[in-house]
Design a protein around this motif. Structure first.
Motif, PDB file in Angstrom:
ATOM      1  N   MET A   1       6.538  24.525  33.665  1.00 53.56           N
ATOM      2  CA  MET A   1       6.862  24.526  35.063  1.00 53.56           C
ATOM      3  C   MET A   1       8.379  24.675  35.219  1.00 53.56           C
ATOM      4  SD  MET A   1       6.656  21.333  37.699  1.00 53.56           S
ATOM      5  CE  MET A   1       5.176  21.701  38.590  1.00 53.56           C
ATOM      6  N   ILE A   2       8.789  25.588  36.067  1.00 56.12           N
ATOM      7  CA  ILE A   2      10.216  25.799  36.289  1.00 56.12           C
ATOM      8  C   ILE A   2      10.744  24.702  37.195  1.00 56.12           C
ATOM      9  CG2 ILE A   2      11.968  27.331  37.250  1.00 56.12           C
ATOM     10  CD1 ILE A   2      10.194  29.666  36.325  1.00 56.12           C
ATOM     11  N   LYS A   3      11.707  23.933  36.676  1.00 57.02           N
ATOM     12  CA  LYS A   3      12.308  22.819  37.412  1.00 57.02           C
ATOM     13  C   LYS A   3      13.654  23.194  38.016  1.00 57.02           C
ATOM     14  CE  LYS A   3       9.894  19.093  36.566  1.00 57.02           C
ATOM     15  NZ  LYS A   3       9.303  18.340  37.645  1.00 57.02           N
ATOM     16  N   VAL A   4      14.424  24.045  37.315  1.00 61.23           N
ATOM     17  CA  VAL A   4      15.754  24.428  37.774  1.00 61.23           C
ATOM     18  C   VAL A   4      15.966  25.909  37.476  1.00 61.23           C
ATOM     19  CG1 VAL A   4      18.253  24.061  37.510  1.00 61.23           C
ATOM     20  CG2 VAL A   4      16.679  22.120  37.246  1.00 61.23           C
ATOM     21  N   ILE A   5      16.481  26.621  38.483  1.00 61.28           N
ATOM     22  CA  ILE A   5      16.944  27.996  38.294  1.00 61.28           C
ATOM     23  C   ILE A   5      18.424  27.960  38.647  1.00 61.28           C
ATOM     24  CG2 ILE A   5      16.746  30.413  38.995  1.00 61.28           C
ATOM     25  CD1 ILE A   5      13.853  29.765  39.901  1.00 61.28           C
ATOM     26  N   ARG A   6      19.265  28.358  37.715  1.00 64.19           N
ATOM     27  CA  ARG A   6      20.713  28.199  37.904  1.00 64.19           C
ATOM     28  C   ARG A   6      21.455  29.455  37.473  1.00 64.19           C
ATOM     29  NH1 ARG A   6      24.613  23.869  38.146  1.00 64.19           N
ATOM     30  NH2 ARG A   6      26.449  24.268  36.869  1.00 64.19           N
ATOM     31  N   VAL A   7      22.468  29.806  38.246  1.00 65.34           N
ATOM     32  CA  VAL A   7      23.429  30.837  37.862  1.00 65.34           C
ATOM     33  C   VAL A   7      24.702  30.112  37.460  1.00 65.34           C
ATOM     34  CG1 VAL A   7      24.809  32.804  38.616  1.00 65.34           C
ATOM     35  CG2 VAL A   7      22.508  32.515  39.488  1.00 65.34           C
ATOM     36  N   ASP A   8      25.142  30.354  36.237  1.00 67.93           N
ATOM     37  CA  ASP A   8      26.378  29.739  35.769  1.00 67.93           C
ATOM     38  C   ASP A   8      26.981  30.669  34.729  1.00 67.93           C
ATOM     39  OD1 ASP A   8      28.384  28.156  34.482  1.00 67.93           O
ATOM     40  OD2 ASP A   8      27.381  26.356  35.251  1.00 67.93           O
ATOM     41  N   HIS A   9      28.118  31.206  35.046  1.00 69.41           N
ATOM     42  CA  HIS A   9      28.807  32.166  34.182  1.00 69.41           C
ATOM     43  C   HIS A   9      28.988  31.626  32.759  1.00 69.41           C
ATOM     44  CE1 HIS A   9      31.692  35.231  33.037  1.00 69.41           C
ATOM     45  NE2 HIS A   9      32.544  34.278  32.689  1.00 69.41           N
ATOM     46  N   ASN A  84      24.704  35.868  35.797  1.00 69.57           N
ATOM     47  CA  ASN A  84      25.194  36.560  36.989  1.00 69.57           C
ATOM     48  C   ASN A  84      24.112  36.727  38.045  1.00 69.57           C
ATOM     49  OD1 ASN A  84      23.935  39.366  36.705  1.00 69.57           O
ATOM     50  ND2 ASN A  84      24.876  39.092  34.702  1.00 69.57           N
ATOM     51  N   VAL A  85      24.560  36.965  39.260  1.00 67.34           N
ATOM     52  CA  VAL A  85      23.669  37.086  40.422  1.00 67.34           C
ATOM     53  C   VAL A  85      22.823  38.357  40.346  1.00 67.34           C
ATOM     54  CG1 VAL A  85      23.619  37.333  42.947  1.00 67.34           C
ATOM     55  CG2 VAL A  85      25.217  35.725  41.874  1.00 67.34           C
ATOM     56  N   THR A  86      23.366  39.417  39.796  1.00 63.34           N
ATOM     57  CA  THR A  86      22.640  40.690  39.726  1.00 63.34           C
ATOM     58  C   THR A  86      21.361  40.555  38.909  1.00 63.34           C
ATOM     59  OG1 THR A  86      24.722  41.901  39.968  1.00 63.34           O
ATOM     60  CG2 THR A  86      22.833  43.134  39.113  1.00 63.34           C
ATOM     61  N   GLU A  87      21.462  39.983  37.710  1.00 61.21           N
ATOM     62  CA  GLU A  87      20.263  39.834  36.879  1.00 61.21           C
ATOM     63  C   GLU A  87      19.325  38.772  37.448  1.00 61.21           C
ATOM     64  OE1 GLU A  87      21.322  41.790  32.668  1.00 61.21           O
ATOM     65  OE2 GLU A  87      21.554  39.621  32.717  1.00 61.21           O
ATOM     66  N   LEU A  88      19.880  37.736  38.060  1.00 62.02           N
ATOM     67  CA  LEU A  88      19.046  36.751  38.740  1.00 62.02           C
ATOM     68  C   LEU A  88      18.196  37.434  39.802  1.00 62.02           C
ATOM     69  CD1 LEU A  88      18.203  33.894  39.855  1.00 62.02           C
ATOM     70  CD2 LEU A  88      20.242  34.068  41.290  1.00 62.02           C
ATOM     71  N   SER A  89      18.820  38.211  40.661  1.00 64.95           N
ATOM     72  CA  SER A  89      18.111  38.876  41.755  1.00 64.95           C
ATOM     73  C   SER A  89      17.023  39.814  41.229  1.00 64.95           C
ATOM     74  CB  SER A  89      19.110  39.653  42.616  1.00 64.95           C
ATOM     75  OG  SER A  89      18.448  40.344  43.640  1.00 64.95           O
ATOM     76  N   GLY A 104      25.890  27.464  40.177  1.00 58.55           N
ATOM     77  CA  GLY A 104      26.783  26.508  39.544  1.00 58.55           C
ATOM     78  C   GLY A 104      28.209  27.015  39.448  1.00 58.55           C
ATOM     79  N   LEU A 105      28.406  28.145  38.783  1.00 60.42           N
ATOM     80  CA  LEU A 105      29.715  28.768  38.703  1.00 60.42           C
ATOM     81  C   LEU A 105      29.543  30.279  38.719  1.00 60.42           C
ATOM     82  CD1 LEU A 105      32.812  28.763  38.292  1.00 60.42           C
ATOM     83  CD2 LEU A 105      32.371  28.848  35.847  1.00 60.42           C
ATOM     84  N   VAL A 106      30.085  30.891  39.757  1.00 64.13           N
ATOM     85  CA  VAL A 106      30.185  32.343  39.848  1.00 64.13           C
ATOM     86  C   VAL A 106      31.679  32.611  40.024  1.00 64.13           C
ATOM     87  CG1 VAL A 106      29.465  34.435  41.059  1.00 64.13           C
ATOM     88  CG2 VAL A 106      27.894  32.479  40.936  1.00 64.13           C
ATOM     89  N   PRO A 107      32.349  33.072  38.955  1.00 65.38           N
ATOM     90  CA  PRO A 107      33.815  33.123  38.967  1.00 65.38           C
ATOM     91  C   PRO A 107      34.389  34.181  39.905  1.00 65.38           C
ATOM     92  CG  PRO A 107      32.971  34.170  36.991  1.00 65.38           C
ATOM     93  CD  PRO A 107      31.788  33.582  37.707  1.00 65.38           C
ATOM     94  N   SER A 108      35.653  33.968  40.230  1.00 64.92           N
ATOM     95  CA  SER A 108      36.376  34.903  41.077  1.00 64.92           C
ATOM     96  C   SER A 108      36.575  36.231  40.354  1.00 64.92           C
ATOM     97  CB  SER A 108      37.742  34.308  41.446  1.00 64.92           C
ATOM     98  OG  SER A 108      38.424  35.175  42.315  1.00 64.92           O
ATOM     99  N   ASN A 117      34.608  25.837  45.641  1.00 62.25           N
ATOM    100  CA  ASN A 117      35.576  25.826  44.544  1.00 62.25           C
ATOM    101  C   ASN A 117      35.085  26.589  43.323  1.00 62.25           C
ATOM    102  OD1 ASN A 117      37.421  24.339  45.991  1.00 62.25           O
ATOM    103  ND2 ASN A 117      36.721  22.377  45.165  1.00 62.25           N
ATOM    104  N   ALA A 118      33.781  26.780  43.210  1.00 58.21           N
ATOM    105  CA  ALA A 118      33.217  27.402  42.006  1.00 58.21           C
ATOM    106  C   ALA A 118      32.387  28.651  42.294  1.00 58.21           C
ATOM    107  CB  ALA A 118      32.359  26.390  41.258  1.00 58.21           C
ATOM    108  N   ILE A 119      32.243  29.018  43.558  1.00 56.66           N
ATOM    109  CA  ILE A 119      31.392  30.155  43.910  1.00 56.66           C
ATOM    110  C   ILE A 119      32.207  31.219  44.635  1.00 56.66           C
ATOM    111  CG2 ILE A 119      29.296  30.921  45.108  1.00 56.66           C
ATOM    112  CD1 ILE A 119      28.821  28.817  42.845  1.00 56.66           C
ATOM    113  N   TYR A 120      32.339  32.375  43.985  1.00 57.91           N
ATOM    114  CA  TYR A 120      33.026  33.542  44.547  1.00 57.91           C
ATOM    115  C   TYR A 120      32.074  34.721  44.425  1.00 57.91           C
ATOM    116  CZ  TYR A 120      37.243  30.710  43.921  1.00 57.91           C
ATOM    117  OH  TYR A 120      38.180  29.725  43.980  1.00 57.91           O
ATOM    118  N   LEU A 121      31.743  35.344  45.546  1.00 57.14           N
ATOM    119  CA  LEU A 121      30.770  36.432  45.530  1.00 57.14           C
ATOM    120  C   LEU A 121      31.377  37.735  46.025  1.00 57.14           C
ATOM    121  CD1 LEU A 121      27.684  34.545  47.053  1.00 57.14           C
ATOM    122  CD2 LEU A 121      28.240  34.867  44.628  1.00 57.14           C
ATOM    123  N   THR A 122      31.116  38.797  45.278  1.00 52.99           N
ATOM    124  CA  THR A 122      31.520  40.129  45.711  1.00 52.99           C
ATOM    125  C   THR A 122      30.599  40.566  46.849  1.00 52.99           C
ATOM    126  OG1 THR A 122      29.999  41.255  44.210  1.00 52.99           O
ATOM    127  CG2 THR A 122      32.219  40.738  43.347  1.00 52.99           C
TER     128      THR A 122
END
Length: 156
Positions: A1-9, A84-89, A104-108, A117-122
């Motif tokens: 069972m999937i409990k957490v889906i996270r994007v973190d660089h 990264n967000v692209t592969e997540l999507s 969690g962390l998507v860098p600038s 403070n930790a999320i920068y999206l193109t």
């Protein structure tokens, strides 16, 4: 069972290892990142970093998509971890409905807008995130489980 889906660089690192795996009683981490799946050194590093009692799989996004039925059938408490967000999507488009995704962390990077403070999206990442929000997925921004949870849905 999937409990957490996270994007973190950073993929598998201290916050994931010590906070999220304990908080959600994670038994298996599935890293879905094409670059990492094709890099033996990165895969070896992830295997060394994981908790001893947590299983680890590393797949490219296309391989993970081909294994969706097997992932859904697993009885383990699972964390899906994306770089990264692209592969997540792309994965979520194939996987189907989910309730929540944690950023969690998507860098600038150039042209990125700051959402925390930790999320920068193109602009492209904003578009992909909005598409997931429009499907009813809650997008939370939370570094560790004990931190205040904010929702990106209200900001996009």
């Amino acid at each position: 069972m999937i409990k957490v889906i996270r994007v973190d660089h950073r993929l598998l690192h201290g916050q994931v290892i010590f906070s999220w795996t304990k908080f959600a009683n994670i038994e298996r981490v599935i890293v879905i990142d094409t670059a990492t799946a094709n890099d033996d050194f990165k895969k070896m590093s992830l295997k060394l970093a994981k908790p001893e009692d947590v299983r680890l799989n590393v797949f490219s996004v296309d391989k993970a998509i081909s294994k969706i039925d097997q992932i859904k059938a697993l009885k383990d408490n699972i964390m899906l971890l994306f770089e990264n967000v692209t592969e997540l999507s792309k994965f979520i488009d194939a996987y189907g409905p989910v309730e929540e995704i944690n950023y969690g962390l998507v860098p600038s990077k150039p042209d990125a807008k700051r959402f925390s403070n930790a999320i920068y999206l193109t602009p492209d990442e904003v578009k992909l995130t909005k598409k997931m929000c429009d499907r009813g997925i809650k997008i939370s921004m939370q570094q560790v489980p004990s931190a205040n949870k904010e929702f990106l849905n209200n900001m996009i």
